[in-house]
Design a protein around this motif. Structure first.
Motif, PDB file in Angstrom:
ATOM      1  N   MET A   1       0.857  -1.194   0.000  1.00 13.65           N
ATOM      2  CA  MET A   1       0.000   0.000   0.000  1.00 13.65           C
ATOM      3  C   MET A   1       0.891   1.241   0.000  1.00 13.65           C
ATOM      4  O   MET A   1       2.041   1.202   0.423  1.00 13.65           O
ATOM      5  CB  MET A   1      -0.891   0.009   1.246  1.00 13.65           C
ATOM      6  CG  MET A   1      -1.780  -1.227   1.331  1.00 13.65           C
ATOM      7  SD  MET A   1      -2.874  -1.152   2.739  1.00 13.65           S
ATOM      8  CE  MET A   1      -4.244  -0.339   1.969  1.00 13.65           C
ATOM      9  N   SER A   2       0.326   2.345  -0.453  1.00 12.18           N
ATOM     10  CA  SER A   2       1.118   3.553  -0.566  1.00 12.18           C
ATOM     11  C   SER A   2       1.531   4.049   0.802  1.00 12.18           C
ATOM     12  O   SER A   2       0.800   3.985   1.761  1.00 12.18           O
ATOM     13  CB  SER A   2       0.322   4.642  -1.275  1.00 12.18           C
ATOM     14  OG  SER A   2      -0.832   4.929  -0.539  1.00 12.18           O
ATOM     15  N   ARG A   3       2.719   4.534   0.861  1.00 16.99           N
ATOM     16  CA  ARG A   3       3.216   5.083   2.101  1.00 16.99           C
ATOM     17  C   ARG A   3       3.089   6.587   2.062  1.00 16.99           C
ATOM     18  O   ARG A   3       2.713   7.189   1.072  1.00 16.99           O
ATOM     19  CB  ARG A   3       4.687   4.678   2.312  1.00 16.99           C
ATOM     20  CG  ARG A   3       4.794   3.195   2.625  1.00 16.99           C
ATOM     21  CD  ARG A   3       4.618   2.889   4.103  1.00 16.99           C
ATOM     22  NE  ARG A   3       3.295   3.113   4.606  1.00 16.99           N
ATOM     23  CZ  ARG A   3       2.485   2.159   4.985  1.00 16.99           C
ATOM     24  NH1 ARG A   3       2.824   0.912   4.916  1.00 16.99           N
ATOM     25  NH2 ARG A   3       1.296   2.451   5.463  1.00 16.99           N
ATOM     26  N   GLN A   4       3.468   7.239   3.123  1.00 17.51           N
ATOM     27  CA  GLN A   4       3.161   8.653   3.242  1.00 17.51           C
ATOM     28  C   GLN A   4       4.194   9.525   2.539  1.00 17.51           C
ATOM     29  O   GLN A   4       5.387   9.357   2.699  1.00 17.51           O
ATOM     30  CB  GLN A   4       3.074   9.024   4.717  1.00 17.51           C
ATOM     31  CG  GLN A   4       1.931   8.271   5.384  1.00 17.51           C
ATOM     32  CD  GLN A   4       1.818   8.646   6.821  1.00 17.51           C
ATOM     33  OE1 GLN A   4       2.743   9.184   7.403  1.00 17.51           O
ATOM     34  NE2 GLN A   4       0.682   8.356   7.401  1.00 17.51           N
ATOM     35  N   GLN A   5       3.698  10.475   1.748  1.00 12.02           N
ATOM     36  CA  GLN A   5       4.520  11.453   1.073  1.00 12.02           C
ATOM     37  C   GLN A   5       4.330  12.783   1.778  1.00 12.02           C
ATOM     38  O   GLN A   5       3.638  12.888   2.763  1.00 12.02           O
ATOM     39  CB  GLN A   5       4.088  11.565  -0.390  1.00 12.02           C
ATOM     40  CG  GLN A   5       3.980  10.216  -1.097  1.00 12.02           C
ATOM     41  CD  GLN A   5       5.318   9.572  -1.323  1.00 12.02           C
ATOM     42  OE1 GLN A   5       6.304  10.268  -1.495  1.00 12.02           O
ATOM     43  NE2 GLN A   5       5.371   8.264  -1.320  1.00 12.02           N
ATOM     44  N   ASP A   6       4.894  13.858   1.239  1.00 13.79           N
ATOM     45  CA  ASP A   6       4.630  15.163   1.817  1.00 13.79           C
ATOM     46  C   ASP A   6       4.553  16.210   0.723  1.00 13.79           C
ATOM     47  O   ASP A   6       4.943  15.994  -0.397  1.00 13.79           O
ATOM     48  CB  ASP A   6       5.673  15.541   2.870  1.00 13.79           C
ATOM     49  CG  ASP A   6       7.090  15.394   2.378  1.00 13.79           C
ATOM     50  OD1 ASP A   6       7.281  14.669   1.408  1.00 13.79           O
ATOM     51  OD2 ASP A   6       7.993  15.992   2.959  1.00 13.79           O
ATOM     52  N   GLU A   7       3.994  17.370   1.059  1.00 13.07           N
ATOM     53  CA  GLU A   7       3.757  18.399   0.062  1.00 13.07           C
ATOM     54  C   GLU A   7       4.187  19.756   0.591  1.00 13.07           C
ATOM     55  O   GLU A   7       4.428  19.923   1.774  1.00 13.07           O
ATOM     56  CB  GLU A   7       2.278  18.416  -0.313  1.00 13.07           C
ATOM     57  CG  GLU A   7       1.378  18.640   0.878  1.00 13.07           C
ATOM     58  CD  GLU A   7      -0.080  18.515   0.514  1.00 13.07           C
ATOM     59  OE1 GLU A   7      -0.400  18.691  -0.669  1.00 13.07           O
ATOM     60  OE2 GLU A   7      -0.888  18.260   1.391  1.00 13.07           O
ATOM     61  N   GLN A   8       4.263  20.710  -0.340  1.00 17.27           N
ATOM     62  CA  GLN A   8       4.782  22.014  -0.005  1.00 17.27           C
ATOM     63  C   GLN A   8       3.703  22.923   0.546  1.00 17.27           C
ATOM     64  O   GLN A   8       2.547  22.786   0.240  1.00 17.27           O
ATOM     65  CB  GLN A   8       5.370  22.667  -1.261  1.00 17.27           C
ATOM     66  CG  GLN A   8       6.805  23.097  -1.046  1.00 17.27           C
ATOM     67  CD  GLN A   8       7.429  23.542  -2.337  1.00 17.27           C
ATOM     68  OE1 GLN A   8       6.836  23.388  -3.383  1.00 17.27           O
ATOM     69  NE2 GLN A   8       8.603  24.093  -2.270  1.00 17.27           N
ATOM     70  N   GLY A   9       4.144  23.851   1.375  1.00 17.48           N
ATOM     71  CA  GLY A   9       3.206  24.869   1.809  1.00 17.48           C
ATOM     72  C   GLY A   9       2.847  24.763   3.263  1.00 17.48           C
ATOM     73  O   GLY A   9       2.668  23.697   3.792  1.00 17.48           O
ATOM     74  N   LEU A 318       6.622  13.055   8.473  1.00 19.16           N
ATOM     75  CA  LEU A 318       7.224  12.615   9.733  1.00 19.16           C
ATOM     76  C   LEU A 318       8.530  11.873   9.495  1.00 19.16           C
ATOM     77  O   LEU A 318       9.500  12.049  10.246  1.00 19.16           O
ATOM     78  CB  LEU A 318       6.251  11.715  10.496  1.00 19.16           C
ATOM     79  CG  LEU A 318       5.072  12.405  11.181  1.00 19.16           C
ATOM     80  CD1 LEU A 318       4.133  11.362  11.779  1.00 19.16           C
ATOM     81  CD2 LEU A 318       5.555  13.362  12.265  1.00 19.16           C
ATOM     82  N   SER A 319       8.571  11.040   8.471  1.00 19.63           N
ATOM     83  CA  SER A 319       9.801  10.286   8.205  1.00 19.63           C
ATOM     84  C   SER A 319      10.957  11.217   7.869  1.00 19.63           C
ATOM     85  O   SER A 319      12.087  11.025   8.339  1.00 19.63           O
ATOM     86  CB  SER A 319       9.575   9.291   7.072  1.00 19.63           C
ATOM     87  OG  SER A 319       9.145   9.951   5.896  1.00 19.63           O
ATOM     88  N   THR A 320      10.682  12.258   7.071  1.00 16.78           N
ATOM     89  CA  THR A 320      11.734  13.228   6.738  1.00 16.78           C
ATOM     90  C   THR A 320      12.186  13.998   7.975  1.00 16.78           C
ATOM     91  O   THR A 320      13.386  14.206   8.198  1.00 16.78           O
ATOM     92  CB  THR A 320      11.239  14.209   5.661  1.00 16.78           C
ATOM     93  OG1 THR A 320      10.907  13.478   4.475  1.00 16.78           O
ATOM     94  CG2 THR A 320      12.293  15.254   5.333  1.00 16.78           C
ATOM     95  N   THR A 445       4.313   9.676  17.592  1.00 16.83           N
ATOM     96  CA  THR A 445       3.940  11.092  17.622  1.00 16.83           C
ATOM     97  C   THR A 445       2.549  11.276  18.204  1.00 16.83           C
ATOM     98  O   THR A 445       2.306  12.171  19.015  1.00 16.83           O
ATOM     99  CB  THR A 445       4.006  11.683  16.201  1.00 16.83           C
ATOM    100  OG1 THR A 445       5.340  11.547  15.693  1.00 16.83           O
ATOM    101  CG2 THR A 445       3.619  13.157  16.203  1.00 16.83           C
ATOM    102  N   LEU A 446       1.612  10.427  17.802  1.00 15.74           N
ATOM    103  CA  LEU A 446       0.250  10.500  18.338  1.00 15.74           C
ATOM    104  C   LEU A 446       0.249  10.245  19.840  1.00 15.74           C
ATOM    105  O   LEU A 446      -0.461  10.923  20.592  1.00 15.74           O
ATOM    106  CB  LEU A 446      -0.641   9.485  17.620  1.00 15.74           C
ATOM    107  CG  LEU A 446      -2.123   9.497  17.990  1.00 15.74           C
ATOM    108  CD1 LEU A 446      -2.763  10.833  17.607  1.00 15.74           C
ATOM    109  CD2 LEU A 446      -2.857   8.342  17.318  1.00 15.74           C
ATOM    110  N   LYS A 447       1.044   9.306  20.295  1.00 19.51           N
ATOM    111  CA  LYS A 447       1.124   9.005  21.731  1.00 19.51           C
ATOM    112  C   LYS A 447       1.643  10.212  22.506  1.00 19.51           C
ATOM    113  O   LYS A 447       1.113  10.570  23.569  1.00 19.51           O
ATOM    114  CB  LYS A 447       2.028   7.796  21.970  1.00 19.51           C
ATOM    115  CG  LYS A 447       2.081   7.331  23.427  1.00 19.51           C
ATOM    116  CD  LYS A 447       2.903   6.049  23.537  1.00 19.51           C
ATOM    117  CE  LYS A 447       2.785   5.449  24.941  1.00 19.51           C
ATOM    118  NZ  LYS A 447       3.447   6.289  25.959  1.00 19.51           N
ATOM    119  N   ALA A 448       2.681  10.853  21.987  1.00 20.19           N
ATOM    120  CA  ALA A 448       3.234  12.033  22.654  1.00 20.19           C
ATOM    121  C   ALA A 448       2.191  13.144  22.743  1.00 20.19           C
ATOM    122  O   ALA A 448       2.091  13.838  23.772  1.00 20.19           O
ATOM    123  CB  ALA A 448       4.476  12.524  21.911  1.00 20.19           C
TER     124      ALA A 448
END
Length: 653
Positions: A1-9, A318-320, A445-448
């Motif tokens: 399944m697709s993993r998480q990417q990120d976008e600008q802005g 988050l990975s970056t 991150t959600l736990k924190a």
């Protein structure tokens, strides 16, 4: 399944809770909405009241008091929710970046992806490399889990047949066909298992009868982690409960409790990465089985690729972020910028009224946003100049501007479907499973965040931020992802408002239960490991018989020595990390992991390590590695894993 990417802005939104002011700014380009303040506030009041009417709330309620109740979401609370939603919508409308495009997987595609994620790709692709492991995994499944696999294999088979495509999907009856040796054993144990599950569903499985303390009505709030959740749901559906639960208002939150397990509670992070992979596969199957049993269909989404930011703080995946942070602070599990924002809010004082609800000044927060992007990693940002409400606005911005939702695109629909389950207990069980399915960066991150929100709520008498207040303010930031809101109707939006706020309430209120691994899942992992060991032993016998014989003699000698020690009334604990060869510990019925650590520290007085940084590990046998809860009874655990070895190591919090 697709993993998480990120976008600008990056978009920053700010608002006041009484809807008298509303401003939206961008960290890249300033944006203003002339006259939006009072008009938008009035619009949100009307939408909040419309939502209340649509959801059946009466108009005769007493005026809302921000610190009055932890158990109800009233009209004013939902006005605050829609105020936040309106701000997010306006910020999205002014942004030129791409919306997140969600797509439901095609027929058959979802089943293939599910089987691959569950480690069962060999069921539709005989060339897959996990054939033997799939067989072992299938041997550990419960009847409801097996039914979930059968359903998806059969759906995939029918889809391929419709497309007139050649396929090698086996008949589901062959997949789960028991061996003659195991069939009679399974049949013999079936009645006993059904009886024990029924007993627990009736509220008797924790040792509390109807007349015993903790029995009767209180048994409705017991959480059983030893029996598959989907098995419990099946018996509940079949009407095997002695007494049906009393109908309760949907916004009531009971005090759930877990009976003490002498083998110890297993928290997220206690297991090795190898065993966590098995946990995740089993949890995916169990989660699907739970929804299947309750007749709820959950369609997984996938996301189309959008523009990616490869560095920075806001709008970065988050990975970056963690890659950046781990180069500076090895072992970082939660983004440093988020840690700093939460710590700063706490240092400024959690007694400030409206913390998280009242925004900072928009122009000032915009400037701080730019300054953080340039100075945070350089260590030149002046944290003492950052005001508390500005920091809270930045924290919400960070969550909202994650390029893909914190709860992930893949499981977004499943989270939204949790409240369709018939009981609070089942909703809590589903959330437990879903959290274990999240990628590690998202889960940590959600736990924190949930721990931070609870610390805010702990000061509710002064800051007027109850569980409900925090939930309605944070729900839109956690659940709103770009491109999703435009796909739903206003009526759906009203239902989603209370639904998402209630999910956030559950995540905060029951976080001590949710971030744990159910014992029945861990027992399945143990069974999986034992089957793998038997297979490895058979392979060694064929390939390296002589070497295996020598190894077995050495291993048998070691096991005999360990067994003799246990039978002789003591265990041997190793601590190679601290140069201690071994330590003999007297074995008693009351011996706990905490007692072993206490004895170790009494013998190693020169160590500078703190007690809270030490853990006794169960290693080997039917588990790779497990950090033990200090309340674990060693004798009980030895019965479950007689071949285990005991090692003391330092842990990273």
């Amino acid at each position: 399944m697709s993993r998480q990417q990120d976008e600008q802005g990056v978009v920053l939104t700010a608002y006041t809770s009484n809807s008298e002011a509303l401003s939206t700014v961008s960290c890249r380009e300033p944006t203003e909405f002339p006259g939006a303040s009072r008009r938008t506030g009035q619009h949100n009041v009307q939408r909040g009241r419309a939502a209340a009417a649509a959801l059946g709330w009466g108009s005769g309620k007493a005026p809302y008091q921000r610190c009055s109740s932890q158990d109800s979401l009233d009209e004013q609370a939902m006005v605050d929710y829609f105020t936040e939603v309106e701000i997010i919508q306006r910020s999205g409308d002014t942004e030129t970046q791409e919306d997140l495009q969600l797509k439901v997987a095609d027929e058959g595609e979802q089943e293939e992806a599910w089987l691959m994620e569950a480690g069962l790709a060999t069921l539709f692709d005989q060339s897959a490399s996990d054939g033997e492991d799939s067989i072992v995994l299938l041997s550990t499944l419960t009847r409801t889990q097996a039914a979930a696999v059968e359903r998806r294999v059969e759906t995939l088979k029918q889809t391929l047949r419709k497309r007139n495509k050649p396929y090698s999907v086996p008949d589901v009856r062959e997949i789960f066909k028991p061996s003659p040796a195991s069939q009679s054993k399974d049949e013999a144990g079936s009645t006993e298992r059904s009886g024990s599950i029924k007993q627990e569903v009736e509220g008797l499985g924790n040792g509390a009868g109807p007349d015993a303390p903790g029995g009767g009505a209180d048994a409705e709030t017991d959480i059983n982690l030893e029996v598959s959740f989907s098995e419990q749901a099946l018996l509940y559906r079949e009407g095997l409960k002695v007494t049906q639960p009393q109908s309760e208002a949907d916004d009531r939150l009971p005090d759930f409790r877990v009976s003490q397990d002498k083998t110890g509670q297993t928290r997220v992070g206690d297991l090795s990465s190898e065993d966590m992979k098995k946990v995740r596969r089993l949890v995916l199957i169990e989660m699907s089985a739970l929804f299947d049993t309750c007749g709820i269909e959950v369609k997984a989404h996938k996301a189309l690729k959008v523009k990616v930011r490869e560095s920075g703080l806001f709008g970065v995946s988050l990975s970056t972020l963690l890659e950046q942070d781990q180069r500076r602070v090895p072992g970082t599990r939660v983004p440093l910028i988020l840690q700093h924002l939460m710590s700063h809010i706490e240092e400024q004082g959690l007694d400030t009224e409206g913390v998280l609800r009242i925004p900072g000044a928009a122009t000032r927060v915009k400037a701080v946003c730019h300054e953080l992007e340039h100075k945070f990693y350089e260590g030149t940002f002046l944290w003492e100049s950052l005001k508390q409400h500005d920091a809270a606005s930045l924290l919400k911005l960070f969550i909202r501007e994650l390029p893909y939702p914190l709860l992930t695109v893949e499981y977004f629909s499943a989270f939204l479907s949790v409240l369709k389950l018939p009981t609070k207990k089942q909703q809590l069980q589903a959330l437990n499973l879903l959290l274990l399915l999240l990628p590690e960066p998202n889960r940590d991150t959600l736990k924190a965040l949930m721990e931070f929100f609870q610390r805010v709520i702990d000061h509710k008498d002064r800051n007027k931020m109850t569980l409900n207040n925090v939930a309605v303010v944070m729900a839109p930031n956690i659940f709103m992802c770009k491109g999703f809101r435009s796909k739903i109707s206003e009526q759906q939006e009203f239902a989603m408002a209370t639904g998402t706020a209630n999910i956030v309430r559950l995540l905060i209120r029951y976080q001590k239960l949710l971030w744990t691994i159910p014992k029945f899942i861990l027992n399945q992992v143990r069974k999986h490991n034992m089957e793998n060991q038997r297979k490895m032993n058979r392979d060694r016998a064929v390939k390296k018989l002589l070497k295996k014989m020598a190894y077995d003699r050495e291993r048998a000698s070691h096991k005999q020595e360990s067994t003799a020690e246990a039978e002789g009334g003591f265990i041997r604990v190793q601590a190679p990390q601290f140069s201690m060869v071994s330590m003999a510990v007297q074995l008693t019925e009351d011996l706990k992991a905490s007692d072993v650590l206490t004895r170790f520290l009494s013998q190693e007085r020169t160590l500078s390590v703190k007690r809270e940084d030490l853990c006794l590990y169960e290693m080997g046998g039917n588990i790779k590695e497990r950090c033990l809860d200090e309340e674990t009874y060693i004798t009980a655990l030895l019965e479950l894993n007689p071949s285990a070895e005991w090692v003391i190591k330092s842990v990273q919090h």
